[in-house]
Design an enzyme around this catalytic site. Structure first.
Site, PDB file in Angstrom:
ATOM      1  N   GLY A  22      42.211  44.490  47.824  1.00 57.41           N
ATOM      2  CA  GLY A  22      40.897  43.867  47.819  1.00 57.41           C
ATOM      3  C   GLY A  22      40.982  42.515  48.492  1.00 57.41           C
ATOM      4  CG  ASP A 137      30.562  35.922  35.785  1.00 54.03           C
ATOM      5  OD1 ASP A 137      29.385  36.335  35.732  1.00 54.03           O
ATOM      6  OD2 ASP A 137      31.280  36.054  36.787  1.00 54.03           O
TER       7      ASP A 137
END
Lengths: 370, 350
Positions: A22, A137
């Site tokens: 990623g 978050d």
């Protein structure tokens, strides 16, 4: 000389990066392994050289909190080392995340499965809150899933310690769809209740299989919330009209949760409701949630190892496959989404028999999402 | 109990939070242990620097007066006091100051002042502490208020400091524990009616004095706080301790075990909790100029030699990478067009 640098070098040698899985603006994620044991890990390499103020706040927060937190339901930071101008975080290897699982249409969730994910989320969150840490978050793709089914809270880049009462905090936290109304109204003094709201949204999303409150802008988010849960009165949420960014967005009636969550039990809706109470001080705490009747009623939570697992990796279109991956390797990783940096790694070898059967079924059309 | 079970409440155990912290696990020492660590660091540094001197010019190390471990501690202590001055100037919260002080002390349990002068390390430790305590300021604002300081003076050492701290940024502070005692005291059933804030201020000054000592490397924040509180008001400290420990002996803590420890902390604060004498430190710093590691002095022969060696290694690695990339290129399926992008120097950190 320089024992510290030597120690760093020794650490660096202990972790082997195998392949990139990623990439985002600030970091690259590799799948790797521990040299001595072969244990699979994820290495998140954060480029620090580009920051004019040195180590950036989100890297510092992540390291700071994960260094202290050791819990079955919080991602484990195994090691930290630096290389040139990069900071490398060695994290436990995790197969997938809850967002991938929610989106995988081939999976069917039983109420017991949802209960198990919720239990693990609340346990991890209770541990954070017990340690005076707000995550700020929480969302499905920050809840990672290990190969044994354990759910782990990840991404502490926005986390912070609770401030003392009277000490301002920023309201620009939590991804919009999971952001509580007190932050949308610019509240600067808040607490653990902000994370609980997010968990409520995730709870609803597990049942609906789509995001529960998908606002298109911060303003629309408020409206979306009120449309779903009714516009709060002064009695529901004393003082909310005095919040810095308060704007009236119209009167919406409260529709019972039962109308949308038709299949949910009374206990389920009771807990969901308590996560989504407007008045933050009345919202349930993580500890109380763990003691809620929902978790003690039938059906009992599914054992983590028996939870539905993500199979999307098996159906990935070929063009996503990294050209360097050998066909007999453990399988290609899933590219992080645009916002990036999630350790979304797939490991078909870990999958159970039924998935292997599906994998061998070549007649099946590759992309299965309708 | 089955740890894999998904039944919710069972992992909610009562482990004292402090005992799970990196501070408790990795940054507590006995007084003897501390002395050993510092002496070993000093020995190793002196031997290595002596060697560097000798390589440069045989016989040159014989008349160098190296610093000993105590002199190193003294010099670091002077820079601990400078952290306070800088924090006062910037009006940083107490947490920043206390954290930076801890960082500087911890740094010199892994490094020696003969390699890294505390003047620079102090600036980096303080800047890092502003970030780790969530009180960040821009590097420019930071350096522009400190005379003769460039950005690189702060940033060049940031990784080294972070590594030396083992990337363990959380510090538990005695002043927070003191605040807790102060709040507790006000909610005791038999709380004294007129608690003068000056009691708290006096105790806080003792906590601040403790920052110039080794106390935090030996005792827990709560022990230091109670000792400081006891120095301000022995009666109230005893009253608070009684309220905490009576009927709670199961954890092995009793007044009898705690008070002797408090005496040790008090003694240490009274003995070491003040700024060092400037003359003595100046003498140490003067000698440091002559015995610091030449490999760390830009422009010296040893420094240049080390740079050349590092450059050679880097070159070797680059060449290896290029040749590997070329090997890959000969693959019949390989791309030949992007030959330059195959060598990704940015990702090279093996």
């Amino acid at each position: 000389m320089d024992a510290v640098e030597k120690a760093n070098e020794a650490r660096q040698k202990n972790w082997i990066k195998d392949r990139k899985v990623g990439e985002g603006a600030y970091a690259v994620v590799y799948q790797g392994r521990e040299a001595t044991t072969g244990r699979k890990v994820a290495v998140k390499k954060i480029r620090v050289g580009q920051f004019k103020d040195g180590l950036d706040m989100s890297a510092i927060r992540e390291v700071k909190y994960l260094r202290e937190l050791k819990h079955q339901n919080v991602i484990e930071l195994l090691d930290v080392f630096s290389s040139k101008t990069n900071l490398n975080l060695v994290l436990e290897f995790l197969d997938s995340d809850l967002e991938m699982i929610i989106k995988d249409r081939s999976l069917v969730f039983l109420p017991a499965d949802i209960k198990s994910w919720m239990a693990m989320t609340f346990r991890g969150l209770e541990f954070c809150h017990r340690n005076w840490i707000l995550h700020r978050d929480l969302k499905p793709n920050n809840l990672l899933i290990a190969s044994d089914g354990q759910l782990k809270i990840a991404d502490f880049g926005l986390a912070r310690d609770f401030a003392d009462p009277g000490y301002k905090m920023t309201c620009q936290v939590i991804t919009r769809w999971y952001r509580p109304p007190e932050l949308l109204y610019g509240g600067r003094y808040y607490g653990t209740a902000v994370d609980i709201w997010s968990v409520g949204c995730i709870f609803a999303e597990l049942m609906l299989r789509i995001p529960y409150l998908p606002g298109e802008s911060d303003m629309d988010q408020i409206k979306t919330i009120f449309r779903a849960l009714g516009t709060p009165t002064e009695e529901d949420w004393p003082g909310h009209t005095k919040l810095p960014d308060y704007v009236p967005v119209g009167q919406f009636p409260r529709t019972p949760l039962r109308d949308l969550f038709t299949a949910a039990s009374a206990d389920t809706l009771n807990l969901l409701n308590k996560c989504l109470i407007y008045e933050p001080r009345k919202r349930i705490s993580a500890l109380d949630a763990l003691h809620h009747p929902y978790f003690f009623a039938l059906p009992y939570p599914t054992h983590p190892s028996k939870l539905p697992k993500c199979s999307t990796v098996l159906n990935r279109p070929l063009d996503e496959v990294d050209a360097n991956v050998e066909m007999n390797a453990t399988g290609p990783g899933v590219k992080a989404t645009s916002k990036g940096l999630k350790r979304k790694l797939a490991s078909p070898t870990e999958l159970k028999a039924r998935s292997i059967a599906r994998r061998l079924d070549f007649s099946k059309a590759p992309p299965s999402s309708p | 109990m089955d740890s894999d079970s998904a039944t919710p409440a069972e992992t909610v155990r009562k482990e004292p939070l402090f005992e799970a912290s990196t501070q408790f696990r990795n940054w507590r020492f006995s007084p003897e242990g501390l002395a050993r660590i510092r002496e070993r660091l000093n020995d190793v540094a002196v031997a290595a620097i002596r060697n560097t001197f000798e390589v440069d010019q045989p016989g040159s190390s014989s008349n160098v007066a190296f610093l000993d471990a105590n002199e190193e501690v003294l010099l670091v202590k002077l820079y601990l006091t400078m952290i306070s001055q800088l924090c006062a100037m910037f009006r940083f919260p107490e947490e920043v100051e206390a954290t930076a002080v801890s960082y500087l002390k911890r740094f010199y349990l892994k490094n020696t002042v003969m390699d890294w002068h505390p003047k620079n390390v102090m600036l980096t430790a303080l800047f890092l502490a502003t970030k780790t305590t969530n009180n960040p300021i821009s590097l420019e604002a930071y350096t522009s208020h400190i005379p003769k300081t460039a950005s690189s003076d702060v940033l060049d050492l940031e990784f080294l400091v972070a590594q030396s701290l083992n990337f363990e940024f959380v510090v538990w502070h005695a002043h927070r524990a003191l605040w807790g005692i102060w709040l507790d005291l006000q909610s005791l059933p038999d709380a004294p009616a007129n608690l003068s804030p000056s009691i708290y201020d006096t105790a806080l000054n003792h906590v601040r004095a403790s920052r110039l000592t080794d106390a935090e490397l030996i005792y827990s924040p709560s022990q230091i706080a109670l000792a400081a509180f006891s120095m301000a008001t022995p009666e109230l400290a005893l009253q608070w301790a009684q309220s905490k420990f009576s009927g709670n002996e199961s954890n092995g803590l009793t007044l009898d075990t705690i008070f002797p420890v408090l005496e040790l902390v008090k003694t240490m604060i009274l003995r070491d909790g003040h700024a060092p004498k400037v003359d003595a430190v100046r003498e140490v710093d003067r000698r440091l100029k002559l015995c610091k590691n030449p490999e760390k002095v830009a422009g010296s022969k040893a420094f240049v030699a080390k740079q050349v060696e590092e450059e050679r290694k880097a070159e070797e690695k680059r060449n290896k990478k290029v040749s590997e990339a070329q090997k890959e290129q000969s693959d019949p399926f390989g791309e030949t067009i992007q030959s330059t992008s195959l060598v990704d120097y940015g990702d090279d950190d093996d």
